[in-house]
Structure formats: structure tokens, C-alpha cells
Design an enzyme around this catalytic site. Structure first.
Site, PDB file in Angstrom:
ATOM      1  N   GLY A 188       3.531  -5.741 -11.457  1.00 35.42           N
ATOM      2  CA  GLY A 188       3.944  -6.469 -10.260  1.00 35.42           C
ATOM      3  C   GLY A 188       2.780  -6.648  -9.296  1.00 35.42           C
ATOM      4  N   GLY A 190       2.887  -8.015  -6.360  1.00 40.38           N
ATOM      5  CA  GLY A 190       3.512  -8.392  -5.086  1.00 40.38           C
ATOM      6  C   GLY A 190       2.863  -7.588  -3.975  1.00 40.38           C
ATOM      7  N   GLU A 211       1.398  -9.272 -13.712  1.00 40.30           N
ATOM      8  CA  GLU A 211       2.393 -10.000 -12.924  1.00 40.30           C
ATOM      9  C   GLU A 211       3.154 -10.964 -13.826  1.00 40.30           C
ATOM     10  OE1 GLU A 211       3.752 -10.290  -9.730  1.00 40.30           O
ATOM     11  OE2 GLU A 211       4.847 -11.926 -10.686  1.00 40.30           O
ATOM     12  N   VAL A 245       5.585  -7.293 -19.304  1.00 34.75           N
ATOM     13  CA  VAL A 245       5.486  -5.986 -19.967  1.00 34.75           C
ATOM     14  C   VAL A 245       6.703  -5.797 -20.863  1.00 34.75           C
ATOM     15  CG1 VAL A 245       5.418  -3.477 -19.589  1.00 34.75           C
ATOM     16  CG2 VAL A 245       4.128  -5.015 -18.088  1.00 34.75           C
ATOM     17  N   ASP A 319      17.278  -3.491   4.900  1.00 30.34           N
ATOM     18  CA  ASP A 319      17.004  -3.870   3.509  1.00 30.34           C
ATOM     19  C   ASP A 319      18.273  -4.074   2.689  1.00 30.34           C
ATOM     20  OD1 ASP A 319      14.316  -3.617   4.018  1.00 30.34           O
ATOM     21  OD2 ASP A 319      13.924  -2.154   2.428  1.00 30.34           O
ATOM     22  N   HIS A 451     -13.779 -15.631  24.440  1.00 30.99           N
ATOM     23  CA  HIS A 451     -14.883 -15.744  23.486  1.00 30.99           C
ATOM     24  C   HIS A 451     -15.754 -14.496  23.579  1.00 30.99           C
ATOM     25  CE1 HIS A 451     -18.034 -17.498  21.050  1.00 30.99           C
ATOM     26  NE2 HIS A 451     -18.916 -17.080  21.953  1.00 30.99           N
TER      27      HIS A 451
HETATM   28  P1  FAD Z   1      15.181   2.554   4.842  1.00 35.64           P
HETATM   29  O1  FAD Z   1      13.903   2.659   5.576  1.00 35.64           O
HETATM   30  O2  FAD Z   1      15.156   2.539   3.363  1.00 35.64           O
HETATM   31  O3  FAD Z   1      16.078   3.761   5.362  1.00 35.64           O
HETATM   32  C1  FAD Z   1      17.360   3.986   4.883  1.00 35.64           C
HETATM   33  C2  FAD Z   1      17.702   5.428   5.155  1.00 35.64           C
HETATM   34  O4  FAD Z   1      19.088   5.618   4.880  1.00 35.64           O
HETATM   35  C3  FAD Z   1      16.960   6.415   4.277  1.00 35.64           C
HETATM   36  O5  FAD Z   1      16.503   7.492   5.052  1.00 35.64           O
HETATM   37  C4  FAD Z   1      18.015   6.886   3.285  1.00 35.64           C
HETATM   38  O6  FAD Z   1      17.804   8.211   2.830  1.00 35.64           O
HETATM   39  C5  FAD Z   1      19.261   6.817   4.141  1.00 35.64           C
HETATM   40  N1  FAD Z   1      20.522   6.672   3.390  1.00 35.64           N
HETATM   41  C6  FAD Z   1      20.821   5.764   2.435  1.00 35.64           C
HETATM   42  N2  FAD Z   1      22.095   5.894   2.048  1.00 35.64           N
HETATM   43  C7  FAD Z   1      22.608   6.937   2.770  1.00 35.64           C
HETATM   44  C8  FAD Z   1      23.877   7.541   2.823  1.00 35.64           C
HETATM   45  N3  FAD Z   1      24.891   7.104   2.082  1.00 35.64           N
HETATM   46  N4  FAD Z   1      24.035   8.585   3.666  1.00 35.64           N
HETATM   47  C9  FAD Z   1      23.014   9.029   4.442  1.00 35.64           C
HETATM   48  N5  FAD Z   1      21.798   8.474   4.434  1.00 35.64           N
HETATM   49  C10 FAD Z   1      21.603   7.429   3.616  1.00 35.64           C
HETATM   50  N6  FAD Z   1       7.804  -3.110   5.668  1.00 35.64           N
HETATM   51  C11 FAD Z   1       7.088  -3.636   6.680  1.00 35.64           C
HETATM   52  O7  FAD Z   1       7.662  -4.327   7.532  1.00 35.64           O
HETATM   53  N7  FAD Z   1       5.744  -3.405   6.798  1.00 35.64           N
HETATM   54  C12 FAD Z   1       5.078  -2.655   5.893  1.00 35.64           C
HETATM   55  O8  FAD Z   1       3.872  -2.460   6.032  1.00 35.64           O
HETATM   56  C13 FAD Z   1       5.796  -2.100   4.811  1.00 35.64           C
HETATM   57  N8  FAD Z   1       5.176  -1.325   3.898  1.00 35.64           N
HETATM   58  C14 FAD Z   1       5.900  -0.765   2.880  1.00 35.64           C
HETATM   59  C15 FAD Z   1       5.232   0.001   1.937  1.00 35.64           C
HETATM   60  C16 FAD Z   1       5.931   0.578   0.892  1.00 35.64           C
HETATM   61  C17 FAD Z   1       5.198   1.419  -0.116  1.00 35.64           C
HETATM   62  C18 FAD Z   1       7.335   0.386   0.803  1.00 35.64           C
HETATM   63  C19 FAD Z   1       8.122   1.039  -0.292  1.00 35.64           C
HETATM   64  C20 FAD Z   1       8.012  -0.375   1.733  1.00 35.64           C
HETATM   65  C21 FAD Z   1       7.295  -0.977   2.771  1.00 35.64           C
HETATM   66  N9  FAD Z   1       7.911  -1.788   3.720  1.00 35.64           N
HETATM   67  C22 FAD Z   1       7.184  -2.355   4.737  1.00 35.64           C
HETATM   68  C23 FAD Z   1       9.352  -2.055   3.673  1.00 35.64           C
HETATM   69  C24 FAD Z   1      10.080  -1.146   4.686  1.00 35.64           C
HETATM   70  O9  FAD Z   1       9.793   0.192   4.387  1.00 35.64           O
HETATM   71  C25 FAD Z   1      11.566  -1.415   4.634  1.00 35.64           C
HETATM   72  O10 FAD Z   1      11.801  -2.791   4.856  1.00 35.64           O
HETATM   73  C26 FAD Z   1      12.294  -0.608   5.690  1.00 35.64           C
HETATM   74  O11 FAD Z   1      12.064   0.763   5.548  1.00 35.64           O
HETATM   75  C27 FAD Z   1      13.799  -0.869   5.605  1.00 35.64           C
HETATM   76  O12 FAD Z   1      14.441  -0.186   6.622  1.00 35.64           O
HETATM   77  P2  FAD Z   1      15.962   0.259   6.502  1.00 35.64           P
HETATM   78  O13 FAD Z   1      16.270   0.973   7.757  1.00 35.64           O
HETATM   79  O14 FAD Z   1      16.799  -0.891   6.115  1.00 35.64           O
HETATM   80  O15 FAD Z   1      16.013   1.263   5.261  1.00 35.64           O
HETATM   81  P1  NAD Z   2       7.609  -7.918  -4.268  1.00 37.40           P
HETATM   82  O1  NAD Z   2       8.818  -8.728  -4.421  1.00 37.40           O
HETATM   83  O2  NAD Z   2       6.672  -8.185  -3.148  1.00 37.40           O
HETATM   84  O3  NAD Z   2       6.713  -8.027  -5.590  1.00 37.40           O
HETATM   85  C1  NAD Z   2       7.199  -7.709  -6.851  1.00 37.40           C
HETATM   86  C2  NAD Z   2       6.373  -8.491  -7.859  1.00 37.40           C
HETATM   87  O4  NAD Z   2       6.693  -8.012  -9.131  1.00 37.40           O
HETATM   88  C3  NAD Z   2       6.677  -9.981  -7.840  1.00 37.40           C
HETATM   89  O5  NAD Z   2       5.469 -10.706  -7.788  1.00 37.40           O
HETATM   90  C4  NAD Z   2       7.429 -10.204  -9.131  1.00 37.40           C
HETATM   91  O6  NAD Z   2       7.216 -11.485  -9.678  1.00 37.40           O
HETATM   92  C5  NAD Z   2       6.851  -9.114  -9.997  1.00 37.40           C
HETATM   93  N1  NAD Z   2       7.712  -8.694 -11.095  1.00 37.40           N
HETATM   94  C6  NAD Z   2       9.058  -8.520 -11.092  1.00 37.40           C
HETATM   95  N2  NAD Z   2       9.466  -8.040 -12.282  1.00 37.40           N
HETATM   96  C7  NAD Z   2       8.350  -7.906 -13.046  1.00 37.40           C
HETATM   97  C8  NAD Z   2       8.122  -7.437 -14.363  1.00 37.40           C
HETATM   98  N3  NAD Z   2       9.113  -7.012 -15.131  1.00 37.40           N
HETATM   99  N4  NAD Z   2       6.849  -7.429 -14.825  1.00 37.40           N
HETATM  100  C9  NAD Z   2       5.817  -7.855 -14.052  1.00 37.40           C
HETATM  101  N5  NAD Z   2       5.984  -8.299 -12.790  1.00 37.40           N
HETATM  102  C10 NAD Z   2       7.238  -8.318 -12.288  1.00 37.40           C
HETATM  103  O7  NAD Z   2       8.117  -6.400  -4.279  1.00 37.40           O
HETATM  104  P2  NAD Z   2       7.332  -5.054  -4.037  1.00 37.40           P
HETATM  105  O8  NAD Z   2       5.883  -5.279  -4.018  1.00 37.40           O
HETATM  106  O9  NAD Z   2       7.928  -4.070  -4.979  1.00 37.40           O
HETATM  107  O10 NAD Z   2       7.800  -4.685  -2.573  1.00 37.40           O
HETATM  108  C11 NAD Z   2       9.205  -4.469  -2.309  1.00 37.40           C
HETATM  109  C12 NAD Z   2       9.560  -4.868  -0.918  1.00 37.40           C
HETATM  110  O11 NAD Z   2       8.942  -4.010   0.023  1.00 37.40           O
HETATM  111  C13 NAD Z   2       9.123  -6.280  -0.617  1.00 37.40           C
HETATM  112  O12 NAD Z   2      10.275  -7.042  -0.365  1.00 37.40           O
HETATM  113  C14 NAD Z   2       8.302  -6.204   0.603  1.00 37.40           C
HETATM  114  O13 NAD Z   2       8.759  -7.080   1.594  1.00 37.40           O
HETATM  115  C15 NAD Z   2       8.434  -4.770   1.098  1.00 37.40           C
HETATM  116  N6  NAD Z   2       7.079  -4.334   1.432  1.00 37.40           N
HETATM  117  C16 NAD Z   2       6.487  -4.909   2.510  1.00 37.40           C
HETATM  118  C17 NAD Z   2       5.202  -4.586   2.826  1.00 37.40           C
HETATM  119  C18 NAD Z   2       4.564  -5.255   3.993  1.00 37.40           C
HETATM  120  O14 NAD Z   2       5.276  -5.813   4.814  1.00 37.40           O
HETATM  121  N7  NAD Z   2       3.252  -5.207   4.129  1.00 37.40           N
HETATM  122  C19 NAD Z   2       4.492  -3.680   2.064  1.00 37.40           C
HETATM  123  C20 NAD Z   2       5.115  -3.117   0.957  1.00 37.40           C
HETATM  124  C21 NAD Z   2       6.428  -3.457   0.663  1.00 37.40           C
END
Ligand code: FAD
Ligand code: NAD
Length: 479
Positions: A188, A190, A211, A245, A319, A451
Site C-alpha cells: 500500500g 497510501g 501498490e 500481492v 473514522d 517577505h
Molecule cells: P480513534 O482515534 O480510532 O479512537 C477511537 C477510540 O475508541 C479508541 O481509543 C478505541 O479503543 C475506542 N473504542 C472503540 N470501540 C470502543 C468500545 N466499544 N468501547 C470503548 N472504547 C472503544 N489523521 C490525521 O488527521 N493526521 C495524521 O497525521 C494522521 N496520522 C495517522 C497515522 C497513523 C499511523 C494512523 C494509523 C492514523 C493516522 N491518522 C491521521 C488518522 C487518525 O488517527 C484518525 O482519523 C483518528 O484517530 C480517528 O479518530 P476517532 O476518534 O474517530 O477514532
Molecule cells: P490509504 O487509503 O491512504 O492507502 C492505502 C493504499 O493501499 C491505497 O493506495 C490502496 O490502493 C492500497 N491497497 C489497498 N489494498 C491493497 C492491496 N491488497 N495490495 C496493495 N495495495 C493495496 O490508507 P492507509 O495508508 O492505510 O491509511 C488509513 C487511513 O489513515 C487513511 O484514510 C488516512 O486518511 C489516515 N491517515 C492519515 C494520515 C494523515 O493525515 N497524514 C496519516 C496516516 C493515516
């Protein structure tokens, strides 16, 4: 007897914890249930974003950029260093400390605002009751007038690459390697693949990204995505498009990844493999069947524009509902829902939510892409400005990339701004503000920018919409 609240929030990620704080600010008696166990094996607030998402990934991106700069960039500035060494354990410890400081900060904010934190699993029952199973198994029931569901999302797993402790990992595992892999595979290309692939490449890994799509960064503007692909390949990220893959085989020294593209079948052997193919909503076991909570075919909770579910007084945000999976989108939905519950008028403009990819150069955009406007048959004007023509970018020695402003051909209203370049995660806020205020490219062109700044490139790109950029030759000439 069960406890009674105005609002119970399930989930304390950036959606849920922000909703809970805003509810409390508005005078509502609020509880927030979360089941997360943090890096120190203790319950932690902040969800994915603070614990294994936005924050730890940015901590490692920052640390790895310093390492790359000292090894490869500072020489140009006349700064050389000898004996540079990587202490990965210290880098990880710093990242973990940033995370725990911030998650404890949320606990402090809950206390200050009077939000009750319930540690454990929450399950929605009929009539806005919520069953809580604490980490020690103890059961209780909370009663609420309103419930906000903010359960977030988890990494998607694929049958072709089942996770294998420490070797085939999801993004959380990739934030915690104890050694720099010599050869790292990423499924991926992404947002996560590019950010975490960049971290490990900077620290010394050879990174191969597989990808499935034939195109790169489909959500971004095509011109920007093309430039990004060129830059990432130049840096050494080996990005293979159209690569599907099919299976993985664990060996003694790593993983043999089988994949195919239009030309044939291949095997790529890597020490570690990151699976980063998207995320899915955490809605399994969230609501009892009798509630009748409506989910879509992918498991996302069905909501309207105000994040109301099909159940009265039950809202869902972040999310786990439609829209981009971004922390700031979830947080704004949390604020909106809290204000709606308090009887206020609140709404979100989903058209201007910014997207940022924190690679180097960074990629950021807000609004529509040129290809979307073309597909819609809409008339528009475009102005671009390269950072190579920016005095500030040249002074910094960081001048790759460009700003692209797209404006309506008739009204001149800004429809989209797309940037690739250093610090554009900060610059994009200017685009969002301009679009929120309904600005035209002429409004940006008439604004005075300091600037020398990178922001001047937005000014120049806005001038270029009408053939008036000063520091580049204009294709379109205007008096
Ligand atoms: P989450 O942050 O997933 O929180 C949900 C919470 O609910 C968790 O603590 C979970 O344990 C809890 N929960 C779930 N079900 C239950 C239940 N039944 N009972 C009690 N607790 C529960 N977004 C950005 O905007 N900028 C970034 O730079 C960015 N970087 C990222 C990097 C990575 C590696 C990843 C994985 C994600 C990234 N994201 C980024 C995406 C971002 O983390 C999510 O969009 C965001 O955390 C979503 O917020 P949320 O509150 O919906 O859910
Ligand atoms: P993504 O959707 O950004 O990228 C996933 C990629 O994997 C896509 O390009 C897709 O075509 C590819 N893909 C899917 N299935 C595949 C397969 N079987 N083999 C090869 N490629 C495949 O998702 P992500 O990178 O996993 O991130 C998840 C979410 O977390 C995103 O929605 C993103 O918005 C959020 N996130 C945001 C940030 C940020 O805001 N900077 C950083 C990290 C994550």
C-alpha cells in the site's frame, strides 16, 4: 442503580474526547468510555491518533528527518559532523514520552472539565443505555439522554499477508521496530505507506512499496501526485504500481512476498513487511442487535449531515462514519454534535477539510482537484508557482515542489489549492481560510504577504491564475 448522564460518549479518540470536553463545556453531565491500553500498559485516552497514529508517526518523522539532515543535507550549509550515530531505542523512548505526555494531558482536561472517564468496553443498549465492561470484567450500566458513538477504526488485514508478530506488521507495529530493517516491504503506497516508508528509509532501510492501483495517490491532484512520485523515487523509495500481492511466506531471515503486475509474477524478499492498505470502522460489538443501529455494507455507521444515526438521540462521529478518516474531521464532528445536543445551530463545511501527507516534501490540499473539475466539465483557471522561485525556499535550501491555485473561470472563486513542498502542512491553513471565506483568486492576489516567506508562493500562484505572477514567466499574459 445505574448512573444517569446527559451524554455518554463511547470512544476517546480525537472524535470522542473532543465531543466529551465540548459537551462538558456546554454544561452537560458527560461520561466517556474508552478501552485503550497505552504503551505503558495502562488505560490511555486519545485513541488511535495520540497512541499509534498522528502523534507517534509525526514524532518519528521529525526524528528521522533530523538524522537525514545531519547525514545528507547539512553539508550544503557548511555544517559537517563526524561520529553521527543512531540510537533507535532513544528515538522510540522519546516518541513514547511524547505520546504519554499528551494522553495524560487529555486525562487532565477531562478532570478540569468534569468529564467522567470510564475505562473499559462500551456497548450501546436500547433506550440510550450503555453497558460498560471494565478491564477487570466488572459490569455496569450508564443511562444517558444522548449517546455519541466514536469508536474509530483499525487497520485492514489481508489474507495474502496475515500479520506475524514483529515481522509482518500493521502501522502500530511499524512504529515500534527495535531495529532498522535492512530491507522493508510495504503493501500500500497510501498515506501510511508513504509516511512510515519515509521514516525507515531515512533511518537506513531499503524500502519497496507495492501498490495495487496503477495510479499513484488517486485522491490528490494529478499534477501534484506526479511530482510527488518523481520526488519519492529520487529519494530512493522503490514504488511499484499495479502490484497485487498474492501471498507471503515466512522464512528464517524474513518474508518472501509474491506479487503480480501486468507483466508477470515476482518474489521480493524483505526483513519486515508493513501492511498499510486502509482502515475499517470499529463497529463490531458496538451496539446490541435490539438497538437496530444502521450500518452500511462496510460497517460504517449510517449518519446524516449532522451525524445523527437512525436511532433517536444517538450520534456517531469520526473514522466510524462516512468522510475522510482524519483526526481533525472527527474532532470537528465532535464539536458539532455537542453543540447540536445543547440546542445550538452547528454545521461543518466538509468541502474544505484539508488533507496532509507528512512526507518530505509534504503534500497538502483543500478543495477540488483539477481532474475532478475536468470530469465535471466545469470551466476553471489555474495558477502555479514553483518553490524554486521562492527566495525563502532557496535560502532554506529546500525548494522542491509548487503551489497550485484553481479558481472558477466565471466567478474567480477559489475551488482548490494543492501544494507539494516543505512546511505545506502549515501553508494549507491559508487555503482553508480563503475558501471558508469564499475568497476569489483576486482576493489572494490583492493580499500583502510578508517577505521572505513560503506563503508568498500562494500569493504568486494566485497572481498566476490571471497571468500576473512576478517571479516566473507567465504563460498567460495580462497587462
Ligand atoms: P480513534 O482515534 O480510532 O479512537 C477511537 C477510540 O475508541 C479508541 O481509543 C478505541 O479503543 C475506542 N473504542 C472503540 N470501540 C470502543 C468500545 N466499544 N468501547 C470503548 N472504547 C472503544 N489523521 C490525521 O488527521 N493526521 C495524521 O497525521 C494522521 N496520522 C495517522 C497515522 C497513523 C499511523 C494512523 C494509523 C492514523 C493516522 N491518522 C491521521 C488518522 C487518525 O488517527 C484518525 O482519523 C483518528 O484517530 C480517528 O479518530 P476517532 O476518534 O474517530 O477514532
Ligand atoms: P490509504 O487509503 O491512504 O492507502 C492505502 C493504499 O493501499 C491505497 O493506495 C490502496 O490502493 C492500497 N491497497 C489497498 N489494498 C491493497 C492491496 N491488497 N495490495 C496493495 N495495495 C493495496 O490508507 P492507509 O495508508 O492505510 O491509511 C488509513 C487511513 O489513515 C487513511 O484514510 C488516512 O486518511 C489516515 N491517515 C492519515 C494520515 C494523515 O493525515 N497524514 C496519516 C496516516 C493515516
Amino acid at each position: 442503580m445505574s448512573k444517569q448522564y446527559d451524554v455518554v460518549v463511547i470512544g476517546a479518540g480525537p472524535g470522542g474526547y473532543v465531543a466529551a470536553i465540548r459537551c462538558a463545556q456546554l454544561g452537560l453531565k458527560t461520561a466517556c468510555i474508552d478501552k485503550w491500553i497505552g504503551v505503558d500498559n495502562r488505560p490511555a485516552l486519545g485513541g488511535t491518533c495520540l497512541n499509534v497514529g498522528c502523534i507517534p508517526s509525526k514524532a518519528l518523522l521529525e526524528s528521522s528527518a533530523h538524522y537525514e539532515d545531519i547525514n545528507h543535507t547539512f553539508g550544503e550549509h557548511g555544517i559537517t559532523a563526524s561520529g553521527v550515530a543512531l540510537d533507535l531505542a532513544q528515538m522510540m523512548a522519546r516518541k513514547d514520552k511524547v505520546v504519554s505526555d499528551l494522553t495524560q494531558g487529555i486525562a487532565g482536561l477531562f478532570k478540569a472539565n468534569g468529564v467522567e472517564w470510564h475505562q473499559g468496553h462500551g456497548k450501546l443498549l436500547p433506550k440510550q443505555q450503555v453497558a460498560v465492561t471494565a478491564h477487570d470484567g466488572k459490569q455496569s450500566v450508564l443511562e444517558a439522554t444522548h449517546v455519541i458513538l466514536a469508536p474509530g477504526s483499525s487497520s485492514v488485514e489481508i489474507a495474502a499477508a496475515p500479520l506475524a508478530e514483529g515481522v509482518i506488521v500493521d502501522s502500530s507495529g511499524a512504529l515500534a521496530f527495535d531495529k532498522v530493517p535492512q530491507r522493508l516491504g510495504v503493501i500500500g503506497a497510501g498515506v501510511i505507506g508513504l509516511e512510515l516508508g519515509s521514516v525507515w528509509r531515512r533511518l537506513g532501510s531499503e524500502v519497496v512499496l507495492l501498490e495495487a492501483q496503477g495510479s499513484f495517490l488517486g485522491a490528490a491532484d494529478e499534477q501534484i501526485a506526479k511530482e510527488a512520485l518523481r520526488q519519492f523515487k529520487y529519494q530512493g523509495l522503490d514504488i511499484r504500481l499495479g502490484a497485487r500481492v498474492t501471498s507471503c511466506e515466512m522464512g528464517e531471515t524474513g518474508v518472501a512476498v509474491q506479487y503480480q503486475d501486468a507483466e508477470g509474477e515476482y518474489t521480493e524478499t524483505v526483513d519486515k513487511l508493513i501492511v498499510a492498505v486502509g482502515r475499517r470502522p470499529n463497529t463490531e460489538g458496538l451496539a446490541a442487535d435490539e438497538v437496530g443501529l444502521l450500518l452500511d455494507e462496510w460497517g460504517f455507521i449510517h449518519v446524516n449531515e449532522q451525524c445523527r444515526t437512525n436511532q433517536p438521540s444517538v450520534y456517531a462521529i469520526g473514522d466510524a462514519v462516512r468522510g475522510p478518516m482524519l483526526a481533525h474531521k472527527g474532532s470537528e464532528e465532535g464539536v458539532m454534535v455537542a453543540e447540536v445536543i445543547a440546542g445550538q445551530k452547528a454545521e461543518i463545511n466538509y468541502d474544505t477539510i484539508p488533507s496532509v501527507i507528512y512526507t518530505h516534501p509534504e503534500i497538502a490540499w483543500a478543495g477540488v482537484t483539477e481532474q475532478a473539475l475536468k470530469a465535471a466539465g466545469r470551466d476553471y483557471n489555474v495558477g502555479t508557482f514553483p518553490f524554486a522561485a521562492s527566495g525563502r525556499a532557496r535560502a532554506a535550501g529546500d525548494s522542491s515542489g509548487m503551489v497550485k491555485v484553481i479558481a472558477d473561470a466565471v466567478t474567480d472563486r477559489v475551488l482548490g489549492i494543492h501544494i507539494i513542498g516543505a512546511h505545506c502542512s502549515e501553508l494549507i491553513a491559508q487555503a482553508v481560510i480563503a475558501m471558508e471565506m469564499g475568497a476569489s483568486s483576486e482576493d489572494l492576489a490583492m493580499t500583502v504577504f510578508a517577505h521572505p516567506t513560503l506563503s508568498e508562493s500562494i500569493h504568486e500562484a494566485a497572481l498566476a491564475v490571471d497571468g500576473r505572477a512576478i517571479h516566473i514567466p507567465n504563460r498567460k499574459k495580462r497587462q
